[in-house]
Write a protein that holds these residues in place. Structure first.
Motif, PDB file in Angstrom:
ATOM      1  N   VAL A  69      21.408 -89.428 -21.206  1.00  0.00           N
ATOM      2  CA  VAL A  69      21.887 -88.429 -22.164  1.00  0.00           C
ATOM      3  C   VAL A  69      21.459 -88.755 -23.588  1.00  0.00           C
ATOM      4  N   HIS A  70      21.517 -90.028 -23.947  1.00  0.00           N
ATOM      5  CA  HIS A  70      21.305 -90.411 -25.341  1.00  0.00           C
ATOM      6  C   HIS A  70      20.033 -91.222 -25.577  1.00  0.00           C
ATOM      7  N   GLY A  71      19.275 -91.509 -24.506  1.00  0.00           N
ATOM      8  CA  GLY A  71      18.089 -92.346 -24.652  1.00  0.00           C
ATOM      9  C   GLY A  71      16.901 -91.606 -25.225  1.00  0.00           C
ATOM     10  N   ALA A  72      15.756 -92.256 -25.139  1.00  0.00           N
ATOM     11  CA  ALA A  72      14.535 -91.724 -25.747  1.00  0.00           C
ATOM     12  C   ALA A  72      14.106 -90.407 -25.129  1.00  0.00           C
ATOM     13  N   THR A  73      14.469 -90.176 -23.855  1.00  0.00           N
ATOM     14  CA  THR A  73      14.051 -88.941 -23.176  1.00  0.00           C
ATOM     15  C   THR A  73      15.137 -87.874 -23.191  1.00  0.00           C
ATOM     16  N   ALA A  74      16.237 -88.108 -23.939  1.00  0.00           N
ATOM     17  CA  ALA A  74      17.326 -87.138 -23.990  1.00  0.00           C
ATOM     18  C   ALA A  74      16.794 -85.771 -24.417  1.00  0.00           C
TER      19      ALA A  74
END
Length: 476
Positions: free
Chosen positions: A60-65
């Protein structure tokens, strides 16, 4: 052993070589099926609910969010009315259908916890109900589960919605209800049509009833119909299974899964009811397999890999030809590699670079959810080496080819240096004509597809010093 030659024809018409009985025996060792790497037996109890929640948060909050690929969702329904003696699945045998109510309450709770972590409306492109027998649930109960899933996730247009069906628990009317719920793929557990074999494994279902159901499924417009078969069962002969193959050919399912029975009574209690003396000898098993493969190929099926066949116009066969085949815990798939949410007792999921598994027993599963936490009891966070080897193994299992340059660019390694030992270990397989080691690639030959697990095992770091391979099924 039958007098028929125990050889297996290669899948491609342009590769007429055969695998001899001696060659197959040479490479027929216990080994993983590689629905994941590392395999589920490598999961550790140190990985728990908190680790799983953090993996969800990273999505949800990572680089791919915001750009994450759609999810795959697996729902495990453990209940069966009667035990099939060969079965190694996680199941609960009961005729008390009221037990499903408590289980569906727990599923609602688990779905809620997942939504709390991922947010409402996460896209889903693949949904699969397995078991046990998902059709143990009533139509109203299936309505309930599907409504909960659709409230919580956004099922994207063109999604694959599949369900495993015990032919003894459905009627054409029930199939129509499944279709109304949105299921577009159905898998029938057939195993064998021979009456003596069915009695030996405690699963009696006449050919005529399965024929009626498959005819109904086709008329209802299911996109793909699958039939599961098992060779190596008690009282099974090459001749009797050839009749089953012919009957399956008459039904013409879009896909066929042909599994080898692994007799492991020390691990799976129901198998203790099988009379070991009634199991076919290794040579008979091999002849049965060879006859079945030849029978499917002669009837126009394409060999997908390992134990899967499909009609040439089926999406799985098309993906195989186009190099778009993928593999997950449900086997070969046309869906791109994606995160998997596992729901229900014993269900396995994948999130980013982590795998996780729910509690295997209902009391433990229920207890975790009553405490308001995900029922995760074990898992694994993949290391850099795991990710590298997973890429190689999945390329072998799905495309039958590993391009060194693509691995090097994605993982910043020099393939021949990192895998110098493994390339040496491939020499016997290359000499046997199962793989070709090119200057910049490894190619599994048409013959090698039949033992592709043996090729993949060369790159499995966990097996290199493993003394417990017998816990796996044999390749053939």
């Amino acid at each position: 052993m039958s007098a028929a030659p125990a050889t297996i024809a290669a899948a491609r018409a342009d590769a007429p070589t055969v695998l001899s009985e001696a060659l197959l025996k040479r490479f027929d060792t216990p080994g993983p099926r590689y629905t994941s790497y590392p395999t589920a037996d490598r999961f550790v109890e140190a990985f728990g609910p908190g680790d799983c929640t953090r993996a969800f948060s990273q999505r949800v909050h990572g680089a791919t969010a915001g750009s994450a690929a759609p999810l795959s969702v697996y729902v495990h329904i453990p209940f069966c009315e009667s035990v099939c003696y060969y079965c190694a699945c996680n199941k609960v045998i009961t005729k008390h259908h009221e037990r499903a109510t408590e289980y569906l309450d727990a599923l609602d709770t688990e779905i809620g916890l997942v939504v709390d972590a991922l947010g409402t409306g996460a896209p889903v492109s693949q949904l699969h109900f397995g078991g046990g027998s998902p059709t143990f649930l009533s139509d109203a109960e299936l309505d309930r589960v599907m409504a909960a899933l659709r409230r919580s996730f956004r099922v994207t247009p063109g999604s694959e919605l599949s369900i495993e069906v015990d032919p003894r628990t459905v009627t054409p009317a029930r199939l129509a209800h499944l279709r109304q719920l949105g299921f577009n793929r159905v898998s029938f557990g057939v195993q064998d049509f021979d009456a003596q074999v069915q009695q030996a494994v405690h699963r009696v279902q006449p050919f005529e009833s399965v024929r009626e159901l498959m005819t109904s499924a086709r008329a209802l417009g299911f996109d793909s119909i699958n039939a599961d078969l098992i060779y190596g069962l008690p009282r099974q002969t090459q001749e009797s299974f050839a009749r089953t193959v012919a009957q399956i050919g008459e039904l013409r399912p879009d896909r066929i899964a042909l599994y080898a029975y692994a007799h492991l009574p020390q691990r799976f209690k129901p198998q203790r009811r099988i009379v070991a003396d009634e199991l076919p000898a290794p040579g008979q098993r091999l002849a049965t397999l060879g006859g079945a493969i030849a029978g499917f190929l002669a009837r126009g099926y394409s060999y997908i890999g390992m134990d899967h066949f499909a009609l040439p116009d089926d999406a799985l066969a098309i993906a195989r030809r186009q190099g778009r085949l993928h593999r997950n815990f449900q086997g070969y798939s046309t869906q791109p590699d994606c995160d998997l949410i596992g729901l229900g007792v014993s269900a396995i999921g994948r999130m980013g670079a982590s795998y996780y598994q729910n509690a295997k027993a209902l009391p433990e599963y229920y207890d975790a959810l009553r405490q308001g936490q995900l029922p995760v009891v074990r898992g694994i966070a993949l290391s850099r080496d795991d990710l590298l080897r997973r890429a190689v193994i999945m390329a072998l299992m799905c495309q039958g080819r590993v391009e060194f340059e693509s691995i090097e660019l994605a993982h910043l390694v020099r393939f021949r240096e990192v895998f110098a030992s493994e390339l040496e270990q491939l020499a016997p397989l290359a000499q046997a004509g199962l793989v070709e080691v090119e200057p910049g690639a490894i190619q599994v030959t048409a013959s090698g597809w039949y033992v592709v697990r043996a090729v993949a095992m060369v790159f499995d770091r966990y097996l290199q010093t493993d003394q417990l391979r017998e816990r796996f099924s044999r390749i053939i």
